[in-house]
Design a protein around this motif. Structure first.
Motif, short mmCIF file in Angstrom:
data_model
loop_
_atom_site.label_atom_id
_atom_site.label_comp_id
_atom_site.label_asym_id
_atom_site.label_seq_id
_atom_site.Cartn_x
_atom_site.Cartn_y
_atom_site.Cartn_z
N ASP A 96 0.76 -1.24 0.00
CA ASP A 96 0.00 0.00 0.00
C ASP A 96 0.80 1.30 0.00
O ASP A 96 0.25 2.34 -0.31
N ASN A 97 2.06 1.28 0.34
CA ASN A 97 2.74 2.57 0.51
C ASN A 97 3.23 3.15 -0.82
O ASN A 97 3.49 2.42 -1.78
N ASN A 98 3.34 4.49 -0.87
CA ASN A 98 3.94 5.19 -2.00
C ASN A 98 5.38 5.49 -1.63
O ASN A 98 5.67 6.36 -0.81
N GLY A 99 6.31 4.77 -2.23
CA GLY A 99 7.72 4.92 -1.89
C GLY A 99 8.32 6.26 -2.28
O GLY A 99 9.44 6.59 -1.85
N PHE A 100 7.60 7.05 -3.08
CA PHE A 100 8.09 8.38 -3.47
C PHE A 100 7.64 9.46 -2.49
O PHE A 100 8.07 10.60 -2.61
N ARG A 101 6.80 9.08 -1.54
CA ARG A 101 6.35 10.03 -0.51
C ARG A 101 7.34 9.92 0.65
O ARG A 101 7.15 9.16 1.59
N ILE A 102 8.41 10.71 0.59
CA ILE A 102 9.51 10.56 1.55
C ILE A 102 9.37 11.45 2.77
O ILE A 102 10.22 11.43 3.66
N GLY A 103 8.30 12.23 2.84
CA GLY A 103 8.07 13.09 3.99
C GLY A 103 6.61 13.45 4.11
O GLY A 103 5.87 13.44 3.12
N THR A 104 6.17 13.77 5.32
CA THR A 104 4.75 14.07 5.54
C THR A 104 4.31 15.36 4.86
O THR A 104 3.12 15.56 4.61
N GLU A 105 5.26 16.27 4.59
CA GLU A 105 4.93 17.53 3.92
C GLU A 105 5.47 17.57 2.49
O GLU A 105 5.45 18.62 1.84
N TYR A 106 5.94 16.44 2.01
CA TYR A 106 6.56 16.39 0.68
C TYR A 106 5.49 16.23 -0.38
O TYR A 106 4.80 15.20 -0.43
N GLU A 107 5.36 17.23 -1.24
CA GLU A 107 4.39 17.18 -2.33
C GLU A 107 5.17 16.93 -3.62
O GLU A 107 5.61 17.86 -4.30
N SER A 108 5.33 15.67 -3.93
CA SER A 108 6.18 15.26 -5.04
C SER A 108 5.54 15.64 -6.37
O SER A 108 4.50 15.09 -6.75
N GLY A 109 6.20 16.54 -7.09
CA GLY A 109 5.72 16.91 -8.42
C GLY A 109 5.92 15.81 -9.44
O GLY A 109 5.36 15.86 -10.54
N GLY A 110 6.71 14.81 -9.07
CA GLY A 110 6.95 13.71 -9.98
C GLY A 110 6.07 12.50 -9.78
O GLY A 110 5.83 11.74 -10.72
N ALA A 111 5.57 12.30 -8.54
CA ALA A 111 4.86 11.03 -8.29
C ALA A 111 3.94 11.07 -7.08
O ALA A 111 3.61 10.02 -6.54
N GLY A 112 3.48 12.24 -6.65
CA GLY A 112 2.80 12.33 -5.38
C GLY A 112 1.29 12.42 -5.37
O GLY A 112 0.67 12.25 -4.32
N LEU A 113 0.66 12.68 -6.51
CA LEU A 113 -0.79 12.93 -6.50
C LEU A 113 -1.61 11.65 -6.33
O LEU A 113 -1.23 10.58 -6.79
N LEU A 114 -2.74 11.83 -5.67
CA LEU A 114 -3.77 10.81 -5.58
C LEU A 114 -4.98 11.33 -6.36
O LEU A 114 -5.28 12.53 -6.34
N SER A 115 -5.68 10.44 -7.04
CA SER A 115 -6.83 10.88 -7.83
C SER A 115 -7.72 9.69 -8.15
O SER A 115 -7.46 8.56 -7.72
N THR A 116 -8.76 9.95 -8.92
CA THR A 116 -9.66 8.91 -9.42
C THR A 116 -9.68 8.96 -10.94
O THR A 116 -9.27 9.94 -11.55
N VAL A 117 -10.21 7.92 -11.54
CA VAL A 117 -10.35 7.90 -12.99
C VAL A 117 -11.24 9.06 -13.45
O VAL A 117 -10.91 9.78 -14.39
N SER A 118 -12.35 9.29 -12.74
CA SER A 118 -13.27 10.36 -13.12
C SER A 118 -12.62 11.72 -13.00
O SER A 118 -12.75 12.58 -13.89
N ASP A 119 -11.93 11.95 -11.88
CA ASP A 119 -11.32 13.26 -11.63
C ASP A 119 -10.23 13.58 -12.64
O ASP A 119 -10.21 14.66 -13.23
N TYR A 120 -9.31 12.64 -12.83
CA TYR A 120 -8.17 12.96 -13.68
C TYR A 120 -8.58 13.08 -15.15
O TYR A 120 -7.93 13.79 -15.92
N ALA A 121 -9.66 12.42 -15.51
CA ALA A 121 -10.17 12.56 -16.88
C ALA A 121 -10.59 14.00 -17.15
O ALA A 121 -10.47 14.49 -18.29
N LEU A 122 -11.09 14.71 -16.14
CA LEU A 122 -11.47 16.12 -16.31
C LEU A 122 -10.26 16.96 -16.69
O LEU A 122 -10.33 17.83 -17.57
N PHE A 123 -9.16 16.70 -16.03
CA PHE A 123 -7.91 17.43 -16.31
C PHE A 123 -7.38 17.08 -17.70
O PHE A 123 -7.05 17.97 -18.50
N LEU A 124 -7.33 15.80 -18.01
CA LEU A 124 -6.82 15.37 -19.31
C LEU A 124 -7.67 15.92 -20.44
O LEU A 124 -7.15 16.33 -21.49
N ASN A 125 -8.98 15.95 -20.24
CA ASN A 125 -9.87 16.42 -21.30
C ASN A 125 -9.70 17.91 -21.56
O ASN A 125 -9.88 18.36 -22.70
#
Length: 376
Positions: A233-262
């Protein structure tokens, strides 16, 4: 449009080794197909259901690059600017020289530019275990704010002279820190206020509420030795509690991210009129930015026929790719298997979701893309 072959493909791969898979296809802003197959929770035998939150890992990179391109549009920075104008710790970098086993350090001859961060040509690696990163985890008591991460990484020598090679790396994590410094807001706040909020993406971010945690999908890893997927279950790229990884940190859903892609499919503007980029900026993003020096490094087998733009793959040769998608189709993917297809020419958006590391990307993504285009 007949999407039965796409449904059969998802059924096939979930019967094979992937716990669950979901695809959402939009054409001219309308959802024309959505299908999910497999088990959300293998141990409990729970089928996959709607709007589960997943780690999208490197598909975060698309949004990070959009955020940074917004600042380019506003004149806050330029692609050719040295990043040391904003991140002064990168003013004088050392670079490794010589053959493997006989590396020496020398002063870098060329500065890292903003463009280098977008195009993976800065000279970084993807090694999160280097001394400076271990040190910042300790000195920040496990918090690792995004800005502190960038300061720490600057202490490490570059793998090569900036601009001379392409190397998939922590470039977009540093790009997130650059957004923070140039704009003044924390990266996650910027993302929410400038992109996800305006687009109505309610389940996308770097941290989850108590309610959202209940929607988080279990993550798996396929263990070849055991011949089955196991919980991981863990995200190995989340190396700190305040670390907002621009490379691999986001959580989302199929519905949500489709809005952005569209919105990107529509050249930067959502169907509701929310503009996140100008059309000219989207064109710049999907242009092939590889050079004669960097192109040989971009040699992943499943990326044949694709160039690399500003944080995205971009289709440049049907003859080499064997892909049914048109020239100019672009997107990226994530470590647990999600994938984006963004096709402005055909007004087509595809958001594919799964949540298994050891994700079988070369097999799944190339086939799924061809099946989508055969179906339309």
């Amino acid at each position: 449009m007949d999407f039965k072959p796409l449904a059969l493909f998802l059924d096939r791969i979930t019967a094979w080794r992937i716990p669950w898979a979901e695809v959402l296809v939009m054409h001219r802003n309308e959802t024309v197909f959505r299908y999910r197959s497999g088990m959300l929770d293998l141990e409990a035998g729970t089928p996959i259901d709607e709007d589960r939150i997943i780690n999208i890992y490197s598909m975060t990179k698309i949004m990070t690059c959009v955020a940074a391109l917004q600042l380019v549009e506003r004149g806050a920075m330029l692609l050719n600017d040295p990043i040391s104008l904003y991140l002064p710790e990168y003013a004088e970098m050392s670079v490794k020289r010589g053959e493997d086993g006989e590396k020496t350090l020398a002063k870098a001859e060329r500065p890292i530019t903003v463009r280098d961060l977008f195009t993976m040509t800065a000279g970084f690696s993807y090694d999160l275990s280097v001394p400076s990163i271990r040190e910042v985890i300790e000195t920040t008591a496990g918090k690792v704010p995004t800005r502190a991460f960038a300061e720490a990484l600057a202490k490490e020598p570059l793998q090569f002279e900036p601009g001379t090679h392409w190397n998939y790396s922590l470039c977009h994590d540093v790009l997130a820190a650059l957004v923070e410094v140039v704009d003044g807001r924390r990266f996650g706040v910027y993302i929410q206020e400038e992109i996800t909020g305006p687009l109505g993406m309610r389940d996308t971010g770097f941290d989850l509420s108590a309610e959202q945690r209940g929607k988080m999908a279990p993550q798996y890893f396929y263990d070849d030795a055991l011949g089955k997927a196991i919980r991981h279950d863990n995200n190995g790229f989340r190396i700190g509690t305040e670390y907002e990884s621009g490379g691999a940190g986001l959580l989302s859903t199929v519905s949500d991210y489709a809005l952005f892609l569209n919105a990107l499919t529509n050249r930067g503007t959502s169907p509701a009129g929310v503009r996140i980029l100008a059309p000219a900026t989207v064109e710049l993003m999907l242009a092939d930015h590889l050079t004669s020096a960097t192109r040989p490094d971009y040699n992943w087998e499943h990326m044949k026929g694709y160039g690399y733009g500003l944080g995205v793959r971009t289709h440049i040769s049907k003859e080499e790719s064997g892909s049914l998608s048109p020239i100019g189709e672009f997107g990226w993917a994530g470590a647990a298997g999600c994938m984006a297809i963004i096709d402005p020419a055909n007004e087509l958006t595809v958001m594919y979701g799964q949540h298994m590391l050891n994700n079988q990307e070369p097999y799944v993504h190339t086939r799924l893309r061809n099946i989508v285009y055969a179906c339309i």
